[in-house]
Design a protein around this motif. Structure first.
Motif, PDB file in Angstrom:
ATOM      1  N   UNK A 398       0.798  -1.232   0.000  1.00 24.45           N
ATOM      2  CA  UNK A 398       0.000   0.000   0.000  1.00 24.45           C
ATOM      3  C   UNK A 398       0.828   1.279   0.000  1.00 24.45           C
ATOM      4  N   UNK A 399       2.064   1.202   0.504  1.00 21.38           N
ATOM      5  CA  UNK A 399       2.845   2.434   0.607  1.00 21.38           C
ATOM      6  C   UNK A 399       3.183   3.019  -0.762  1.00 21.38           C
ATOM      7  N   UNK A 400       2.965   2.224  -1.827  1.00 22.79           N
ATOM      8  CA  UNK A 400       3.169   2.772  -3.173  1.00 22.79           C
ATOM      9  C   UNK A 400       2.213   3.931  -3.442  1.00 22.79           C
ATOM     10  N   UNK A 401       1.124   4.001  -2.663  1.00 18.53           N
ATOM     11  CA  UNK A 401       0.132   5.060  -2.837  1.00 18.53           C
ATOM     12  C   UNK A 401       0.679   6.452  -2.589  1.00 18.53           C
ATOM     13  N   UNK A 402       1.792   6.550  -1.840  1.00 17.79           N
ATOM     14  CA  UNK A 402       2.376   7.868  -1.582  1.00 17.79           C
ATOM     15  C   UNK A 402       2.871   8.518  -2.858  1.00 17.79           C
ATOM     16  N   UNK A 403       3.311   7.721  -3.786  1.00 21.11           N
ATOM     17  CA  UNK A 403       3.900   8.282  -5.007  1.00 21.11           C
ATOM     18  C   UNK A 403       3.133   7.930  -6.275  1.00 21.11           C
ATOM     19  N   UNK A 404       2.282   6.901  -6.199  1.00 20.80           N
ATOM     20  CA  UNK A 404       1.515   6.529  -7.389  1.00 20.80           C
ATOM     21  C   UNK A 404       0.488   7.611  -7.697  1.00 20.80           C
ATOM     22  N   UNK A 405       0.347   7.991  -8.966  1.00 15.20           N
ATOM     23  CA  UNK A 405      -0.639   9.022  -9.271  1.00 15.20           C
ATOM     24  C   UNK A 405      -2.064   8.530  -9.018  1.00 15.20           C
ATOM     25  N   UNK A 406      -2.976   9.487  -8.881  1.00 15.98           N
ATOM     26  CA  UNK A 406      -4.382   9.136  -8.709  1.00 15.98           C
ATOM     27  C   UNK A 406      -4.849   9.287  -7.281  1.00 15.98           C
ATOM     28  N   UNK A 407      -6.164   9.291  -7.102  1.00 15.45           N
ATOM     29  CA  UNK A 407      -6.779   9.348  -5.778  1.00 15.45           C
ATOM     30  C   UNK A 407      -8.239   8.952  -5.947  1.00 15.45           C
ATOM     31  N   UNK A 408      -8.896   8.731  -4.837  1.00 19.38           N
ATOM     32  CA  UNK A 408     -10.319   8.420  -4.907  1.00 19.38           C
ATOM     33  C   UNK A 408     -10.604   6.940  -4.688  1.00 19.38           C
ATOM     34  N   UNK A 411      -8.434   4.319  -6.529  1.00 18.15           N
ATOM     35  CA  UNK A 411      -7.088   4.399  -5.952  1.00 18.15           C
ATOM     36  C   UNK A 411      -7.057   3.650  -4.616  1.00 18.15           C
ATOM     37  N   UNK A 412      -8.030   3.934  -3.790  1.00 17.42           N
ATOM     38  CA  UNK A 412      -8.131   3.300  -2.479  1.00 17.42           C
ATOM     39  C   UNK A 412      -8.225   1.778  -2.609  1.00 17.42           C
ATOM     40  N   UNK A 415      -5.045  -0.008  -3.712  1.00 13.68           N
ATOM     41  CA  UNK A 415      -4.002  -0.152  -2.684  1.00 13.68           C
ATOM     42  C   UNK A 415      -4.291  -1.273  -1.694  1.00 13.68           C
TER      43      UNK A 415
ATOM     44  N   UNK B  58     -11.374  12.989  -0.138  1.00 14.62           N
ATOM     45  CA  UNK B  58     -11.403  12.753  -1.592  1.00 14.62           C
ATOM     46  C   UNK B  58     -10.304  11.764  -2.005  1.00 14.62           C
ATOM     47  N   UNK B  59      -9.168  11.854  -1.313  1.00 13.78           N
ATOM     48  CA  UNK B  59      -8.062  10.936  -1.641  1.00 13.78           C
ATOM     49  C   UNK B  59      -8.449   9.513  -1.241  1.00 13.78           C
ATOM     50  N   UNK B  61     -11.843   8.099   0.003  1.00 15.17           N
ATOM     51  CA  UNK B  61     -13.236   8.363   0.389  1.00 15.17           C
ATOM     52  C   UNK B  61     -13.854   7.163   1.105  1.00 15.17           C
ATOM     53  N   UNK B 121      -3.225  17.919  -9.007  1.00 20.72           N
ATOM     54  CA  UNK B 121      -2.286  16.812  -9.209  1.00 20.72           C
ATOM     55  C   UNK B 121      -1.513  16.982 -10.513  1.00 20.72           C
ATOM     56  N   UNK B 140      -1.061  13.993   0.298  1.00 21.63           N
ATOM     57  CA  UNK B 140      -1.325  12.645  -0.177  1.00 21.63           C
ATOM     58  C   UNK B 140      -0.563  11.603   0.648  1.00 21.63           C
ATOM     59  N   UNK B 144      -2.361   8.732   2.983  1.00 18.20           N
ATOM     60  CA  UNK B 144      -2.127   7.303   2.731  1.00 18.20           C
ATOM     61  C   UNK B 144      -1.533   6.636   3.972  1.00 18.20           C
TER      62      UNK B 144
END
Lengths: 570, 185
Positions: A398-408, A411-412, A415, B58-59, B61, B121, B140, B144
């Motif tokens: 999951x820690x790849x989420x710090x640098x991987x683009x995207x969110x929401x 994305x969640x 991870x 939002x990051x 949700x 972003x 972000x 996370x």
């Protein structure tokens, strides 16, 4: 008068062992089992096996700031930062602020001042040296010849391996002699593919890392209270199962069960007391790290196992009319020939495919690629000796989420699932002995206890730098041979000597008292009842992790010391 | 070795996943006593606090599992920010919140908020400079980390296995969640 004699008696033992770490634990076990009353002096605080592993069973959310690495390390743990960068185990690494040292040239001195020493936090890779390792110096005219050969250590290797418990796969390689093994750990699917590809295309063997973990405990392991490795990979917090080998889990309990072991904590050995009559060591002078009280303890034989820098410092600080430059230092080799393994250099790659493959458990080990340079039919390189690699393939978390683009939401969700496979290889290169790579005691700067601070004056050589190019290129070549993608190499400029935590060589053993401090039994040439059996004794470094060899030398020296005591030669 | 070198080493260890200011922040937080935390002055006003919480949400949700706000990520971020970061980094963060406020983030619909953050972003990626840290990167990585180390975050996201007992190569099952071993700390 009588009082005095009684007091002296109460402070007298058959043997004193300085240090309770990897080799101190072995010295204590061997000497007590052979009938000696032994005092172990540990400079650090007491850690009780299991009950003092405070963080071992904690969940991430129980850590006040979620186990984040902190720059407490940058402020207080400069050297050990690279390793102690986890909240769960930071306290098991000695704090540089409280225990300062001087870097004339940069050196990372990583220590564990507590019961068990660095055996609590070691990497646990456990390899025998090979025949050539003991011959390299004399063949190449580097340093001095070893006074022993591989064959002399074989029975001791075997003896140690059985008690330690080493998981591994027998391969029959001359470059990496097999140990006595417990069942090997599994490889991940991309690792199996990597092994096959490298064997086919480059003819280089790869084996699973040989690590001191109990994959199938034997009766003598359970007898001291050890159990199977649970594959939690939280080792540096201390293992409540005794799943990996440490002094705390194995050798100290064995020594304790003889009822001939006394351990004194917070006891910093200042110097060895020399008897002017017969030029033998009488005992040691000790400072209590908390109360500053100075006491003396006496014994027929001393074992120095304070870690390479620690043991050598004690010899340096033990000055007398006979030894104005430090005990046993007629050769002026004390503190010289400081070696380590150079690392923080290697290659990485992304792995496409293997989406259906995963693994259960956290493996406390990796692959091992034995040395292939300057070995066998390899074309002679522009440097001497060679290197091995540790490394492996795992799926990103999951820690790849710090640098991987995207969110929401997507994305969640992404991870929560295993990420792409990645592989990395880290080289471990052999460093040559060089009398100008050294440490000495500061003439004017002292620590809290009034003891001189250590001054490091050592660095990697042209030989090391030339080797690092090969480590990067060969690593990349192997990753490419497996068809992996985005292969990159790295060579961390922040890596200095010491980072390997394999510091060794500063009181080397040899045949000639003019060029060495110890003889072939780890005995000080000129002070026969002092033995030094940690990394100090090494005349060269090999490229494999050294602990097994230190342990074998310790058991061998202890056996010799007891025989000499019985023969009234000490 | 100096401080900066030590820092670079840590990010190297992590494959460079965290910014240096964040590492620094965890450090300062570590050194604070619980009392001083409670008593340290806030640097966020109500509006900024609200925006920060909304961005975190939002990051990560709330879906069929808890979201950032459910597991306490906003408090975690604020604590870190308040007590951990140097003033220039705090200012970067506050400027980022200010930009969003200026764009009417709080009154925007969920979709509009998402669109705004996508712009942030994209701009961040376009303007990325080595050695500098951005508002987006900070919020972000803190979101996370705060989320996936929280109890509710771990238990709802992963197949948490604190004591696996064995190691074996396996074939993945459909919908297999990441095994979490809790050894990242």
């Amino acid at each position: 008068m009588n009082l005095n004699i009684n007091a002296q008696k109460a402070q007298t033992y058959d043997a004193i062992v300085v240090g309770s770490g990897m080799t101190g634990g072995w010295a204590a076990k061997e000497l007590t089992e052979k009938g000696l009353n032994v005092l172990v002096l540990e400079r650090g605080y007491e850690i009780k096996h299991v009950e003092d592993y405070k963080t071992a069973m904690q969940d991430p959310w129980e850590f006040e700031h979620r186990g984040k690495i902190t720059t407490v390390a940058a402020e207080e743990h400069y050297a050990s930062m690279f390793f102690s960068a986890k909240e769960g185990s930071q306290f098991n690494f000695t704090n540089d602020k409280e225990h300062p040292y001087i870097q004339k040239r940069p050196f990372n001195w990583i220590r564990g001042y507590h019961t068990g020493g660095k055996s609590l936090i070691w990497g646990k890779h456990t390899y025998r040296w090979n025949r050539e390792d003991f011959l390299a110096n004399t063949k190449e005219g580097i340093g001095i010849d070893w006074p022993i050969r591989y064959e002399e250590l074989v029975p001791w290797y075997t003896y140690i391996e059985k008690f330690v418990g080493i998981s591994g796969q027998a391969e029959g390689l001359a470059v990496l002699p097999d140990s006595t093994f417990l069942p090997p750990m599994a490889m991940t699917a991309p690792e199996v593919h990597f092994k096959k590809s490298v064997a086919q295309k480059l003819n280089r063997p790869i084996t699973i890392g040989r690590v001191a973990h109990l994959t199938k405990p034997q009766p003598w392991h359970t007898a001291v209270g050890r159990a199977s490795c649970q594959f939690r990979n939280r080792c540096t917090r201390g293992c409540p199962y005794g799943g990996y080998f440490s002094s705390l889990a194995a050798t100290l309990p064995a020594a304790r069960s003889t009822n001939r072991l006394t351990i004194l904590h917070n006891a910093i050995v200042k110097e060895i007391i020399l008897d002017d009559h017969d030029q033998k060591a009488k005992g040691v002078r000790v400072i209590d790290q908390n109360t500053m009280e100075v006491r003396e303890f006496y014994a027929k034989v001393l074992f120095l196992n304070a870690g390479t820098i620690g043991s050598t410092s004690i010899l340096m600080n033990s000055k007398s009319a006979r030894f104005p430059n430090g005990l046993g230092n007629d050769s002026d080799q004390l503190g010289r020939n400081l070696m380590d393994h150079h690392l923080a250099v290697g290659a990485r790659a992304d792995i496409e495919g293997f989406e259906d493959d995963y693994y259960f458990g956290a493996r406390p080990g990796s692959l091992y690629i034995p040395r292939f340079r300057n070995w066998g039919n390899d074309k002679k390189r522009d440097y001497l000796r060679g290197f091995g690699y540790q490394g492996g393939a795992a799926r990103a978390d999951w820690s790849r989420g710090s640098t991987e683009p995207g969110f929401g939401a997507d994305f969640k969700k992404r991870l929560t699932q295993p990420g792409p496979w990645k592989m990395s290889l880290t080289g471990f290169g052999e460093v040559l002995p060089d009398p100008n790579n050294r440490f000495y005691l500061s003439p004017d700067k002292t620590d809290k206890w009034g003891l001189p601070q250590v001054v490091f004056d050592a660095d990697f050589s042209a030989n090391d730098r030339a080797m690092r190019k090969d480590i990067m290129n060969d690593g990349a070549e192997m990753l490419e041979a497996a068809g992996f993608k985005n292969v990159t190499t790295y060579d961390n400029p922040a890596a200095h000597m010491g980072l390997g935590i394999h510091e060794m060589g500063t009181a080397r053993m040899g045949k000639d008292p003019k060029t060495s401090v110890l003889n072939k039994y780890n005995q000080v040439h000129t002070c026969k009842n002092v033995f030094v059996t940690d990394g100090s004794a090494m005349a060269s470094a090999s490229n494999v992790n050294p602990s097994l060899t230190y342990m074998a030398l310790t058991a061998r020296a202890a056996s010799y010391a007891v025989a000499q005591l019985k023969a009234k030669n000490l | 070795m100096n401080r900066r070198e030590a820092l670079s080493r840590v990010s190297l260890m992590l494959g460079g996943t965290l910014s240096a200011p964040t590492l620094l922040a965890f450090d300062r937080w570590n050194q604070m006593t619980p009392e001083s935390r409670v008593n340290s002055p806030s640097i966020l006003n109500e509006e900024q606090r609200e925006i920060m919480a909304r961005v975190a949400e939002r990051i990560i949700p709330k879906t069929d599992t808890p979201g950032a706000i459910d597991v306490g990520v906003p408090a975690f971020i604020e604590l870190m920010l308040r007590e951990g970061y140097t003033k220039p980094v705090q200012d970067t963060f506050l400027t980022g919140l200010g930009d969003l406020a200026g764009k009417g983030f709080l009154t925007a619909s969920a979709d509009q908020q998402t669109t705004l953050l996508k712009q942030v972003e994209a701009q961040t990626l376009a303007n990325a400079k080595a050695g500098s840290v951005s508002f987006w990167q900070l919020i972000k990585e803190l979101t996370v980390w705060g989320y996936f180390t929280s109890e509710a975050g771990i238990k709802s996201s992963f197949d948490y296995q604190p004591i696996p007992g064995k190691f074996e190569a396996i074939k993945i099952r459909p919908g297999q969640k990441d095994f979490m071993y809790g050894n990242q700390v």
